[in-house]
Design a protein around this motif. Structure first.
Motif, PDB file in Angstrom:
ATOM      1  N   PRO A  20       7.319 -14.152   7.852  1.00 54.95           N
ATOM      2  CA  PRO A  20       5.941 -14.608   7.645  1.00 54.95           C
ATOM      3  C   PRO A  20       5.209 -13.855   6.545  1.00 54.95           C
ATOM      4  O   PRO A  20       4.422 -14.438   5.800  1.00 54.95           O
ATOM      5  N   ARG A  21       5.478 -12.542   6.400  1.00 53.40           N
ATOM      6  CA  ARG A  21       4.808 -11.773   5.353  1.00 53.40           C
ATOM      7  C   ARG A  21       5.299 -12.181   3.972  1.00 53.40           C
ATOM      8  O   ARG A  21       4.513 -12.268   3.026  1.00 53.40           O
ATOM      9  N   VAL A  22       6.587 -12.442   3.843  1.00 46.99           N
ATOM     10  CA  VAL A  22       7.120 -12.869   2.544  1.00 46.99           C
ATOM     11  C   VAL A  22       6.589 -14.258   2.185  1.00 46.99           C
ATOM     12  O   VAL A  22       6.194 -14.520   1.034  1.00 46.99           O
ATOM     13  N   LYS A  23       6.566 -15.143   3.167  1.00 47.75           N
ATOM     14  CA  LYS A  23       6.014 -16.482   2.924  1.00 47.75           C
ATOM     15  C   LYS A  23       4.536 -16.397   2.554  1.00 47.75           C
ATOM     16  O   LYS A  23       4.065 -17.105   1.647  1.00 47.75           O
ATOM     17  N   GLY A  24       3.788 -15.535   3.240  1.00 48.12           N
ATOM     18  CA  GLY A  24       2.385 -15.351   2.902  1.00 48.12           C
ATOM     19  C   GLY A  24       2.187 -14.811   1.505  1.00 48.12           C
ATOM     20  O   GLY A  24       1.214 -15.167   0.818  1.00 48.12           O
ATOM     21  N   LEU A  25       3.109 -13.954   1.042  1.00 47.66           N
ATOM     22  CA  LEU A  25       3.025 -13.426  -0.321  1.00 47.66           C
ATOM     23  C   LEU A  25       3.095 -14.550  -1.340  1.00 47.66           C
ATOM     24  O   LEU A  25       2.238 -14.648  -2.238  1.00 47.66           O
ATOM     25  N   PHE A  26       4.098 -15.409  -1.232  1.00 47.24           N
ATOM     26  CA  PHE A  26       4.238 -16.500  -2.200  1.00 47.24           C
ATOM     27  C   PHE A  26       3.093 -17.507  -2.061  1.00 47.24           C
ATOM     28  O   PHE A  26       2.668 -18.105  -3.053  1.00 47.24           O
ATOM     29  N   GLY A  27       2.609 -17.710  -0.834  1.00 45.84           N
ATOM     30  CA  GLY A  27       1.464 -18.596  -0.678  1.00 45.84           C
ATOM     31  C   GLY A  27       0.211 -18.035  -1.316  1.00 45.84           C
ATOM     32  O   GLY A  27      -0.581 -18.763  -1.919  1.00 45.84           O
ATOM     33  N   LYS A  28       0.024 -16.723  -1.234  1.00 42.05           N
ATOM     34  CA  LYS A  28      -1.152 -16.095  -1.835  1.00 42.05           C
ATOM     35  C   LYS A  28      -1.087 -16.144  -3.357  1.00 42.05           C
ATOM     36  O   LYS A  28      -2.119 -16.143  -4.028  1.00 42.05           O
ATOM     37  N   LEU A  29       0.117 -16.199  -3.912  1.00 41.69           N
ATOM     38  CA  LEU A  29       0.246 -16.315  -5.365  1.00 41.69           C
ATOM     39  C   LEU A  29      -0.195 -17.684  -5.867  1.00 41.69           C
ATOM     40  O   LEU A  29      -0.455 -17.837  -7.067  1.00 41.69           O
ATOM     41  N   GLY A  30      -0.261 -18.690  -4.979  1.00 36.46           N
ATOM     42  CA  GLY A  30      -0.726 -20.015  -5.386  1.00 36.46           C
ATOM     43  C   GLY A  30       0.249 -21.134  -5.125  1.00 36.46           C
ATOM     44  O   GLY A  30      -0.056 -22.292  -5.405  1.00 36.46           O
ATOM     45  N   TYR A  31       1.433 -20.829  -4.578  1.00 37.90           N
ATOM     46  CA  TYR A  31       2.420 -21.877  -4.343  1.00 37.90           C
ATOM     47  C   TYR A  31       2.115 -22.620  -3.051  1.00 37.90           C
ATOM     48  O   TYR A  31       1.521 -22.066  -2.115  1.00 37.90           O
ATOM     49  N   SER A  32       2.539 -23.888  -3.018  1.00 38.76           N
ATOM     50  CA  SER A  32       2.345 -24.698  -1.817  1.00 38.76           C
ATOM     51  C   SER A  32       3.187 -24.129  -0.681  1.00 38.76           C
ATOM     52  O   SER A  32       4.097 -23.316  -0.887  1.00 38.76           O
ATOM     53  N   GLU A  33       2.876 -24.597   0.520  1.00 37.55           N
ATOM     54  CA  GLU A  33       3.600 -24.074   1.675  1.00 37.55           C
ATOM     55  C   GLU A  33       5.072 -24.465   1.624  1.00 37.55           C
ATOM     56  O   GLU A  33       5.933 -23.718   2.082  1.00 37.55           O
ATOM     57  N   GLN A  34       5.388 -25.618   1.054  1.00 36.63           N
ATOM     58  CA  GLN A  34       6.792 -26.008   0.932  1.00 36.63           C
ATOM     59  C   GLN A  34       7.545 -25.046   0.022  1.00 36.63           C
ATOM     60  O   GLN A  34       8.616 -24.540   0.368  1.00 36.63           O
ATOM     61  N   ILE A  35       6.996 -24.769  -1.167  1.00 34.67           N
ATOM     62  CA  ILE A  35       7.669 -23.878  -2.116  1.00 34.67           C
ATOM     63  C   ILE A  35       7.692 -22.451  -1.571  1.00 34.67           C
ATOM     64  O   ILE A  35       8.702 -21.744  -1.705  1.00 34.67           O
ATOM     65  N   ALA A  36       6.587 -22.012  -0.954  1.00 36.14           N
ATOM     66  CA  ALA A  36       6.559 -20.669  -0.386  1.00 36.14           C
ATOM     67  C   ALA A  36       7.594 -20.520   0.721  1.00 36.14           C
ATOM     68  O   ALA A  36       8.235 -19.465   0.852  1.00 36.14           O
ATOM     69  N   THR A  37       7.791 -21.583   1.522  1.00 38.26           N
ATOM     70  CA  THR A  37       8.796 -21.543   2.588  1.00 38.26           C
ATOM     71  C   THR A  37      10.191 -21.399   2.000  1.00 38.26           C
ATOM     72  O   THR A  37      11.007 -20.593   2.479  1.00 38.26           O
ATOM     73  N   ILE A  38      10.488 -22.160   0.955  1.00 38.64           N
ATOM     74  CA  ILE A  38      11.817 -22.083   0.331  1.00 38.64           C
ATOM     75  C   ILE A  38      12.059 -20.694  -0.253  1.00 38.64           C
ATOM     76  O   ILE A  38      13.122 -20.093  -0.058  1.00 38.64           O
ATOM     77  N   PHE A  39      11.072 -20.152  -0.985  1.00 39.10           N
ATOM     78  CA  PHE A  39      11.227 -18.813  -1.556  1.00 39.10           C
ATOM     79  C   PHE A  39      11.439 -17.770  -0.460  1.00 39.10           C
ATOM     80  O   PHE A  39      12.295 -16.883  -0.594  1.00 39.10           O
ATOM     81  N   ALA A  40      10.664 -17.864   0.621  1.00 39.89           N
ATOM     82  CA  ALA A  40      10.791 -16.874   1.695  1.00 39.89           C
ATOM     83  C   ALA A  40      12.147 -16.960   2.380  1.00 39.89           C
ATOM     84  O   ALA A  40      12.735 -15.934   2.747  1.00 39.89           O
ATOM     85  N   LEU A  41      12.669 -18.165   2.567  1.00 44.24           N
ATOM     86  CA  LEU A  41      13.989 -18.310   3.190  1.00 44.24           C
ATOM     87  C   LEU A  41      15.097 -17.791   2.285  1.00 44.24           C
ATOM     88  O   LEU A  41      16.091 -17.245   2.751  1.00 44.24           O
TER      89      LEU A  41
END
Length: 531
Positions: A259-280
């Protein structure tokens, strides 16, 4: 009357009936025998009556047959069942054909969607894959590329959407694993679990590292895994101090969860779909290997976290720790301390009157560590005052940067023994594997810390390697920076429920919710650091 013709035989009559009709033959015979005038017209009424009689006879016979079947109940039920069975099979055949056609249409539609989109990545992580709202303004602030959906991300990575789905899919039980896990001994004792990504996943992690993570600013206090910084730059700020303190995090990488990694990419401005893929792609679950029926299975045991061994993990920790570094640097400056961080190793130092506030500095440090979602490691707290050997990330910092004298003398003795007797039976730091590689690395370490002292050691090690015909593995060239994908401007409109949800909810944060600690009294603080 005409009686001149002889009566025909039976065979002739049958032949004549076959050639014309029975009624016509009777009429001709009546004319021959004189019962019918040749000039008289054919009896039309009789023909019509005969036809009607034949039709009624046929209908009557059919009624007889029906009556007979009605009287036979078993036969009637059998006929009804047979008829229904035929009708049912026909309906089944039509339904099967219709469903097969519908299935083919759905399969084609699903294949087309699977080739262009990612809508499911496993249980517990797929809830936000329909959220496609990107923040181009936030991405532009960090000079990051815009990816509207999984297809544009896969194109930028140079892979297919199917490959992206396979490498990022979250499986609780699987036959394959994207990581190779092994244990390495620690210098302080124990073992360290390393999870090295497989080549395909490792390539994508390097892509994320160079395309995204290296574009972000890192705090000045972070020295670990940062270009042009090292353990030497980390130690330089702490030379000649009255007190030097080493603090360590407990389970640093496992603390950074999915969740923290996904939140990082989401805070950078990416959508939840892209943030989910990056975090996984950047995390892995803790797994247990099991074997059943000759096959190896990988079973998830805990939530996903940063793997120690992935190229993206150190950079992600440095980005997540930016607020932690700012807070601790502010507290250190206020009390007159110097602060630096190398991965999970914190170093604090001070001189003069500031060193008297060490207890307050330590209490604030632990408070900030807990509030930022990390775990303080009490067993690795070291307080080194002037008069004893002071170290920062393995480098002596008492007066100037140096290497521990005892280790230098042991290293010099080892080189003398190798020059005298050869490599057989020799070890360095308790390990004999790749001895030449190890002594070469340690000579380079001494030269990095103290060039004047290290150059003679490098020369001796080079002579030993030459005598042993050993060629050191060349250092890997720095990986070229992967250019970011072209900016995409055609932003699709958000779904109605997406827009409503984003308007109602605050943006995802990379840091955990702040926890207000129990306010300790002065005596509680003092007893904590004394005990």
């Amino acid at each position: 009357m005409i009686f001149n013709r002889q009566p025909a035989t039976r065979e002739e009559l049958y032949q004549r009936i076959r050639e014309s009709s029975k009624d016509e033959v009777i009429r001709q015979e009546m004319i021959r025998l004189g019962y019918w005038s040749p000039d008289a017209p054919a009896p039309q009424l009789a023909n019509e009556w005969l036809e009607e009689h034949a039709a009624l006879t046929k209908e009557l016979q059919e009624l007889y047959r029906r009556t007979a079947r009605m009287q036979n109940r078993e036969q009637l039920l059998a006929d009804i069942r047979k008829k229904r069975l035929v009708e049912s099979r026909e309906r089944q055949r039509e339904t099967k054909l219709r469903r097969e056609a519908e299935r083919k249409v759905r399969a084609e539609r699903w294949a087309q969607m699977q080739a262009k989109d990612v809508i499911y990545l496993g249980e517990g992580v797929s809830g936000g894959l329909y959220e496609r709202q990107t923040r181009p303004d936030l991405l532009a602030q960090n000079a990051l590329p815009v990816y509207l959906d999984a297809e544009s991300l896969a194109i930028a990575m140079g892979i297919s959407v199917g490959q992206l789905r396979f490498l990022s899919f979250h499986r609780k039980v699987a036959k394959t694993s994207h990581y190779r896990r092994f244990l390495l001994p620690k210098k302080s004792g124990g073992v360290r679990k390393i999870s090295a990504p497989m080549p395909r996943l490792k390539r994508l992690q390097y892509w994320i590292l160079h395309t995204l993570l290296y574009q972000l600013d890192i705090s000045e206090q972070a020295h670990g895994f940062v270009p042009e910084r090292s353990i030497k730059t980390n130690a330089e700020a702490h030379t000649g101090q009255d007190v030097v303190v080493n603090i360590d995090f407990k389970d640093f990488f496992p603390t950074i969860t999915y969740p923290r990694v996904k939140g990082l990419f989401g805070k950078l401005g990416y959508s939840e779909q892209i943030a989910t893929i990056f975090a996984l792609l950047c995390t892995e679950p803790e797994i247990q290997e099991a074997e059943m029926d000759g096959e190896k299975w990988f079973i998830q045991q805990a939530e996903r976290k940063l793997p120690q061994g992935a190229p993206t993990s150190p950079a992600i920790t440095n980005i997540i720790c930016r607020r932690f570094d700012r807070r601790l640097q502010g507290a250190a400056q206020k009390l007159g301390f110097h602060f630096s961080r190398y991965a999970d190793d914190l170093t604090l130092s001070a001189s003069g009157e500031a060193a008297k506030d060490l207890g307050r500095m330590l209490w604030q440090t632990r408070k900030i560590i807990e509030e930022e979602g990390f775990v303080f490691h009490p067993d690795k707290l070291r307080i080194m005052r002037r008069g004893v050997r002071q170290e920062a990330t393995g480098i002596v910092v008492n007066e100037k940067l140096g290497v521990e004298r005892r280790k230098v003398r042991a290293f010099k003795a080892l080189l003398f023994q190798i020059e005298k007797d050869g490599l057989e039976g020799k070890t360095w730091q308790g390990n004999s594997d790749n001895l030449l590689e190890r002594i070469t690395g340690y000579a380079d370490f001494i030269a990095m810390v103290d060039p004047d002292k290290g150059k003679p050691f490098q020369a001796r090690v080079a002579a030993i390697c030459k005598a042993q015909q050993f060629k050191r593995r060349p250092k890997p060239e720095p990986k070229p920076k992967i250019p970011p994908a072209p900016q995409l401007t055609n932003q699709p409109p958000p779904l109605p429920h997406t827009a409503a949800k984003q308007a109602a909810e605050p943006s995802t944060s990379a840091s955990p919710r702040r926890v207000v600690p129990h306010k300790k009294s002065f005596w509680e603080k003092l007893m904590f650091w004394k005990g």
